[in-house]
Design a protein around this motif. Sequence first.
Motif, mmCIF file in Angstrom:
data_model
loop_
_atom_site.group_PDB
_atom_site.id
_atom_site.type_symbol
_atom_site.label_atom_id
_atom_site.label_comp_id
_atom_site.label_asym_id
_atom_site.label_seq_id
_atom_site.Cartn_x
_atom_site.Cartn_y
_atom_site.Cartn_z
ATOM 1 N N ARG A 98 0.873 -1.267 -0.131
ATOM 2 C CA ARG A 98 0.104 0.128 -0.143
ATOM 3 C C ARG A 98 0.951 1.323 -0.036
ATOM 4 O O ARG A 98 2.016 1.213 0.377
ATOM 5 C CB ARG A 98 -1.065 0.023 1.504
ATOM 6 C CG ARG A 98 -1.825 -1.215 1.342
ATOM 7 C CD ARG A 98 -2.867 -1.014 0.412
ATOM 8 N NE ARG A 98 -3.967 -0.011 1.014
ATOM 9 C CZ ARG A 98 -4.944 -0.358 2.065
ATOM 10 N NH1 ARG A 98 -5.080 -1.581 2.361
ATOM 11 N NH2 ARG A 98 -5.803 0.620 2.174
ATOM 12 N N PRO A 99 0.413 2.412 -0.703
ATOM 13 C CA PRO A 99 1.074 3.703 -0.400
ATOM 14 C C PRO A 99 1.572 3.934 0.966
ATOM 15 O O PRO A 99 0.628 3.766 1.948
ATOM 16 C CB PRO A 99 -0.050 4.549 -1.056
ATOM 17 C CG PRO A 99 -0.848 3.981 -1.660
ATOM 18 C CD PRO A 99 -0.904 2.630 -1.053
ATOM 19 N N CYS A 100 2.684 4.573 1.267
ATOM 20 C CA CYS A 100 2.903 5.034 2.702
ATOM 21 C C CYS A 100 4.035 6.207 2.631
ATOM 22 O O CYS A 100 4.199 6.726 1.262
ATOM 23 C CB CYS A 100 3.881 3.894 3.192
ATOM 24 S SG CYS A 100 5.504 3.728 2.605
ATOM 25 N N SER A 129 -4.323 4.113 15.573
ATOM 26 C CA SER A 129 -5.807 3.873 16.052
ATOM 27 C C SER A 129 -6.246 4.808 15.003
ATOM 28 O O SER A 129 -7.415 4.614 14.583
ATOM 29 C CB SER A 129 -5.922 4.442 17.338
ATOM 30 O OG SER A 129 -5.549 5.694 17.684
ATOM 31 N N SER A 130 -5.748 5.780 14.507
ATOM 32 C CA SER A 130 -6.414 6.944 13.502
ATOM 33 C C SER A 130 -5.977 6.294 11.982
ATOM 34 O O SER A 130 -7.151 6.645 11.160
ATOM 35 C CB SER A 130 -5.654 8.070 13.732
ATOM 36 O OG SER A 130 -6.363 9.043 12.794
ATOM 37 N N MET A 131 -4.834 5.819 11.915
ATOM 38 C CA MET A 131 -4.860 5.442 10.388
ATOM 39 C C MET A 131 -4.975 4.084 9.938
ATOM 40 O O MET A 131 -4.674 3.721 8.864
ATOM 41 C CB MET A 131 -3.111 5.628 9.958
ATOM 42 C CG MET A 131 -2.639 7.047 10.359
ATOM 43 S SD MET A 131 -3.265 8.391 9.656
ATOM 44 C CE MET A 131 -2.869 8.287 8.085
ATOM 45 N N ASN A 132 -5.703 3.236 10.696
ATOM 46 C CA ASN A 132 -6.302 1.978 10.628
ATOM 47 C C ASN A 132 -5.152 1.050 10.152
ATOM 48 O O ASN A 132 -5.325 0.385 8.914
ATOM 49 C CB ASN A 132 -7.543 2.144 9.478
ATOM 50 C CG ASN A 132 -8.678 2.923 10.034
ATOM 51 O OD1 ASN A 132 -8.887 2.984 11.224
ATOM 52 N ND2 ASN A 132 -9.253 3.636 9.180
ATOM 53 N N ALA A 150 -0.382 5.810 3.773
ATOM 54 C CA ALA A 150 -0.857 7.061 3.429
ATOM 55 C C ALA A 150 -2.230 6.959 2.334
ATOM 56 O O ALA A 150 -2.209 7.407 1.090
ATOM 57 C CB ALA A 150 0.258 7.858 2.460
ATOM 58 N N ASP A 151 -3.188 6.598 2.915
ATOM 59 C CA ASP A 151 -4.280 6.159 1.849
ATOM 60 C C ASP A 151 -5.018 7.609 1.972
ATOM 61 O O ASP A 151 -4.984 8.348 2.832
ATOM 62 C CB ASP A 151 -5.305 5.120 2.770
ATOM 63 C CG ASP A 151 -4.561 3.670 2.705
ATOM 64 O OD1 ASP A 151 -4.890 2.897 3.650
ATOM 65 O OD2 ASP A 151 -3.636 3.290 1.824
ATOM 66 N N GLU A 152 -5.860 7.657 0.863
ATOM 67 C CA GLU A 152 -6.643 8.839 0.341
ATOM 68 C C GLU A 152 -7.846 8.550 1.638
ATOM 69 O O GLU A 152 -8.263 7.630 1.628
ATOM 70 C CB GLU A 152 -7.116 8.836 -0.892
ATOM 71 C CG GLU A 152 -5.738 9.185 -1.806
ATOM 72 C CD GLU A 152 -5.093 10.489 -1.375
ATOM 73 O OE1 GLU A 152 -5.683 11.408 -1.080
ATOM 74 O OE2 GLU A 152 -3.948 10.485 -1.861
ATOM 75 N N GLY A 153 -8.735 9.652 1.896
ATOM 76 C CA GLY A 153 -9.657 9.457 2.420
ATOM 77 C C GLY A 153 -9.713 10.200 3.933
ATOM 78 O O GLY A 153 -8.797 11.006 4.181
ATOM 79 N N PRO A 154 -10.739 10.133 4.668
ATOM 80 C CA PRO A 154 -10.636 10.801 6.140
ATOM 81 C C PRO A 154 -9.486 10.342 6.747
ATOM 82 O O PRO A 154 -9.027 10.927 7.632
ATOM 83 C CB PRO A 154 -12.031 10.207 6.724
ATOM 84 C CG PRO A 154 -12.942 9.783 5.489
ATOM 85 C CD PRO A 154 -11.895 9.387 4.538
ATOM 86 N N SER A 155 -8.953 9.173 6.893
ATOM 87 C CA SER A 155 -7.976 8.901 7.790
ATOM 88 C C SER A 155 -6.556 9.721 7.295
ATOM 89 O O SER A 155 -5.971 10.165 8.244
ATOM 90 C CB SER A 155 -7.569 7.443 7.710
ATOM 91 O OG SER A 155 -7.201 7.149 6.324
#
Length: 330
Positions: A98-100, A129-132, A150-155
């Motif tokens: 995944r992107p990071c 806890s925040s970045m899942n 570094a996923d896109e979205g609310p996190s």
Amino acid sequence: MPLESVIQAFRSTERVVLLHVERSRTAPTGTERIERALSCFDALTNSMIDAYRDASSALDAVRARAEEELTTALTKGLAVDQDDIDRWADVLEFDSTRPCLCAVLELAVSADPLASQRFRRRAVTALTSSMNGSVISRASDGVIVLFLRADEGPSSGSLDMIMGGLIGTKDCRAVYLGSTVPTLRSGYESYRHAVKVRDVALGSGEGPRVWHYREVLLDVLLCADPPARGEFVRSRIGALISRPQLLDTVAALADCNLSQARAASQLFVHVNTVALRAKRISELTGRNPLVFDDLVELYLAARHRHELEHATPFDHAGGDGDPRVPHSAQ
């Protein structure tokens, strides 16, 4: 596996206790029989606890070693096989596909090693806890290096808020975020960018905040060639270095999109004062801060004015001078 052995011991506890009770029927009293049963159960329980502790310590040691090896490879740019990356990531429960991105946290000067370790754990817990997802960390030379998803979205949107909260503590002075890279194997690129952001931030003189690589690309380009950067700063603002009010005016005009009225309000001066200062800047530098192209050059040079901290008065005047500056102004 150690945990499988623990589970097996736990399930056999009842059978062992019953067997012990059965064999102790010849005891003179029931109380002694019960005490023997409880003694056996306590011994097994203590053995089970010790086994859990040993297994937990072994797992922690494996994770710590994998984290150390992985972060060493990522921060030093070592050539490693994808199989090694996947093996380390599996141990750390980090999705290497995944992107990071890399985040470098600047520790407070007064932070002692114990406080730094506590802060490191607190930062990892908050981000996990925040970045899942898992967070990989490393402490080195007054900074904490983190690799996170570094996923896109609310996190992703909450990252700045979390980092800002970390800066609000007494243990952290600033956060430098590198670029987003497609996989963990490219993490060195993000780490290298975060280090460049740190170099720009330390030279800017600005207060604690979250710095993004994408926001300081021009500064990074200037930092790539120190001699050229020094010459650029001297030639653009050498004549202003002893006039901080003029440098403040340059910054205000840049912040206010060339609006003299808004710049005057920001500086708490009359709008005519801004106009007079702009004229004086133009006389001294040969560049008009009310013209966009000229203001960009003045503003970028002002961001790197630390280059002139140890310069001589002659250097402050721009050396041989900028050909665009009249000799009367030099």
